[in-house]
Design a protein around this motif. Structure first.
Motif, mmCIF file in Angstrom:
data_model
loop_
_atom_site.group_PDB
_atom_site.id
_atom_site.type_symbol
_atom_site.label_atom_id
_atom_site.label_comp_id
_atom_site.label_asym_id
_atom_site.label_seq_id
_atom_site.Cartn_x
_atom_site.Cartn_y
_atom_site.Cartn_z
ATOM 1 N N ILE A 91 0.836 -1.210 0.000
ATOM 2 C CA ILE A 91 0.000 0.000 0.000
ATOM 3 C C ILE A 91 0.864 1.250 0.000
ATOM 4 C CG2 ILE A 91 -1.788 1.257 1.242
ATOM 5 C CD1 ILE A 91 -2.654 -1.383 2.431
ATOM 6 N N LYS A 92 0.449 2.225 -0.758
ATOM 7 C CA LYS A 92 1.204 3.469 -0.847
ATOM 8 C C LYS A 92 0.223 4.633 -0.818
ATOM 9 C CE LYS A 92 4.890 5.905 -2.094
ATOM 10 N NZ LYS A 92 6.292 5.783 -1.738
ATOM 11 N N ASP A 93 0.381 5.430 0.200
ATOM 12 C CA ASP A 93 -0.495 6.598 0.309
ATOM 13 C C ASP A 93 -1.974 6.181 0.288
ATOM 14 O OD1 ASP A 93 -1.078 9.243 0.531
ATOM 15 O OD2 ASP A 93 -1.279 9.514 -1.621
ATOM 16 N N ASP A 94 -2.290 5.213 1.133
ATOM 17 C CA ASP A 94 -3.674 4.722 1.243
ATOM 18 C C ASP A 94 -4.180 4.112 -0.065
ATOM 19 O OD1 ASP A 94 -3.420 5.811 3.674
ATOM 20 O OD2 ASP A 94 -4.535 7.617 3.226
ATOM 21 N N GLN A 95 -3.269 3.887 -0.969
ATOM 22 C CA GLN A 95 -3.664 3.302 -2.255
ATOM 23 C C GLN A 95 -3.027 1.929 -2.404
ATOM 24 O OE1 GLN A 95 -5.460 4.250 -5.273
ATOM 25 N NE2 GLN A 95 -4.983 2.090 -5.548
ATOM 26 N N ILE A 96 -3.827 0.922 -2.627
ATOM 27 C CA ILE A 96 -3.308 -0.434 -2.790
ATOM 28 C C ILE A 96 -2.587 -0.556 -4.124
ATOM 29 C CG2 ILE A 96 -3.920 -2.856 -3.034
ATOM 30 C CD1 ILE A 96 -6.283 -2.378 -1.236
ATOM 31 N N GLN A 97 -1.334 -1.006 -4.058
ATOM 32 C CA GLN A 97 -0.565 -1.201 -5.280
ATOM 33 C C GLN A 97 -0.992 -2.512 -5.922
ATOM 34 O OE1 GLN A 97 1.648 1.530 -6.009
ATOM 35 N NE2 GLN A 97 0.131 2.074 -4.490
ATOM 36 N N ASN A 98 -1.062 -2.522 -7.225
ATOM 37 C CA ASN A 98 -1.499 -3.729 -7.921
ATOM 38 C C ASN A 98 -2.883 -4.140 -7.456
ATOM 39 O OD1 ASN A 98 0.615 -4.179 -9.633
ATOM 40 N ND2 ASN A 98 1.832 -5.182 -8.083
ATOM 41 N N PHE A 99 -3.678 -3.177 -7.162
ATOM 42 C CA PHE A 99 -5.019 -3.453 -6.642
ATOM 43 C C PHE A 99 -5.740 -4.449 -7.556
ATOM 44 C CE2 PHE A 99 -9.577 -2.232 -6.806
ATOM 45 C CZ PHE A 99 -9.913 -2.795 -5.590
ATOM 46 N N LYS A 100 -5.624 -4.235 -8.810
ATOM 47 C CA LYS A 100 -6.283 -5.118 -9.779
ATOM 48 C C LYS A 100 -5.792 -6.551 -9.612
ATOM 49 C CE LYS A 100 -7.369 -5.293 -14.648
ATOM 50 N NZ LYS A 100 -7.052 -4.657 -15.925
ATOM 51 N N LYS A 101 -4.542 -6.665 -9.255
ATOM 52 C CA LYS A 101 -3.963 -7.999 -9.092
ATOM 53 C C LYS A 101 -4.438 -8.626 -7.782
ATOM 54 C CE LYS A 101 0.516 -10.174 -8.474
ATOM 55 N NZ LYS A 101 1.941 -9.864 -8.434
ATOM 56 N N HIS A 102 -4.555 -7.837 -6.743
ATOM 57 C CA HIS A 102 -5.016 -8.348 -5.440
ATOM 58 C C HIS A 102 -6.539 -8.397 -5.378
ATOM 59 C CE1 HIS A 102 -1.115 -8.527 -3.635
ATOM 60 N NE2 HIS A 102 -0.843 -7.286 -3.983
ATOM 61 N N PHE A 103 -7.173 -7.767 -6.312
ATOM 62 C CA PHE A 103 -8.633 -7.717 -6.305
ATOM 63 C C PHE A 103 -9.230 -9.124 -6.352
ATOM 64 C CE2 PHE A 103 -12.786 -7.384 -8.339
ATOM 65 C CZ PHE A 103 -13.383 -6.479 -7.492
ATOM 66 N N TRP A 104 -10.234 -9.324 -5.528
ATOM 67 C CA TRP A 104 -10.902 -10.632 -5.482
ATOM 68 C C TRP A 104 -12.399 -10.431 -5.659
ATOM 69 C CZ3 TRP A 104 -14.572 -12.308 -1.912
ATOM 70 C CH2 TRP A 104 -14.902 -13.664 -1.994
ATOM 71 N N GLU A 105 -12.895 -10.995 -6.701
ATOM 72 C CA GLU A 105 -14.330 -10.818 -6.968
ATOM 73 C C GLU A 105 -15.150 -11.901 -6.280
ATOM 74 O OE1 GLU A 105 -17.326 -10.386 -10.698
ATOM 75 O OE2 GLU A 105 -15.190 -10.366 -11.015
ATOM 76 N N PRO A 106 -16.021 -11.516 -5.394
ATOM 77 C CA PRO A 106 -16.874 -12.468 -4.661
ATOM 78 C C PRO A 106 -17.858 -13.155 -5.600
ATOM 79 C CG PRO A 106 -17.568 -10.208 -4.222
ATOM 80 C CD PRO A 106 -16.307 -10.125 -5.052
ATOM 81 N N GLU A 107 -18.337 -14.282 -5.170
ATOM 82 C CA GLU A 107 -19.294 -15.015 -6.009
ATOM 83 C C GLU A 107 -20.692 -14.442 -5.817
ATOM 84 O OE1 GLU A 107 -18.967 -19.174 -5.527
ATOM 85 O OE2 GLU A 107 -16.813 -19.080 -5.184
#
Length: 111
Positions: A91-107
């Motif tokens: 995380i950098k400045d309250d912003q998740i780095q690689n957010f798209k990569k860590h993003f998890w879409e719930p079912e």
DNA sequence: ATAATGACTCCCC
DNA sequence: GGGGGAGCCATTA
């Protein structure tokens, strides 16, 4: 608490609890997963109440931009960030780095 | 039942 | 790219 409508919260809690460690999701994704894609705001509201729950990793829930908008509601100022970093999320400045990569879409959960 | 609030999201300038 | 305003949903007063 209310009687019926609170079911919305239960869905949110259940879903947030299913978020894998080291992964994050957005309010809109959760809202959509529970069947109310436009209730993203209400999801955040549920998170506020989720603080009462201990099994609800609200720190894994961020806005669609990957920003820790709700970190202010946590115990400390960086509690949320530290928790996420502890799971391998940068995380950098309250912003998740690689957010798209860590993003998890719930079912999607059916009503 | 009406009005106000909120850890959001989208559209427009 | 950044900033501002409106919309939607559920809860609380």
């Amino acid at each position: 608490m209310s009687k019926l409508p609170a079911d919305f919260y239960q869905k949110v809690y259940a879903l947030v609890r299913t978020i894998p460690k080291g992964r994050v999701t957005s309010y809109g994704a959760i809202a959509k997963a529970i069947g109310s894609p436009q209730s993203s705001r209400t999801v955040g509201y549920a998170m506020n109440a989720s603080h009462q729950q201990e099994d609800v990793p609200a720190h894994r829930v961020v806005n669609r931009n990957g920003v820790l908008t709700g970190k202010h509601h946590f115990s400390g100022t960086h509690a949320m960030q530290q928790l996420l970093e502890a799971e391998g999320i940068e995380i950098k400045d309250d912003q998740i780095q690689n957010f798209k990569k860590h993003f998890w879409e719930p079912e999607i959960q059916k009503a």
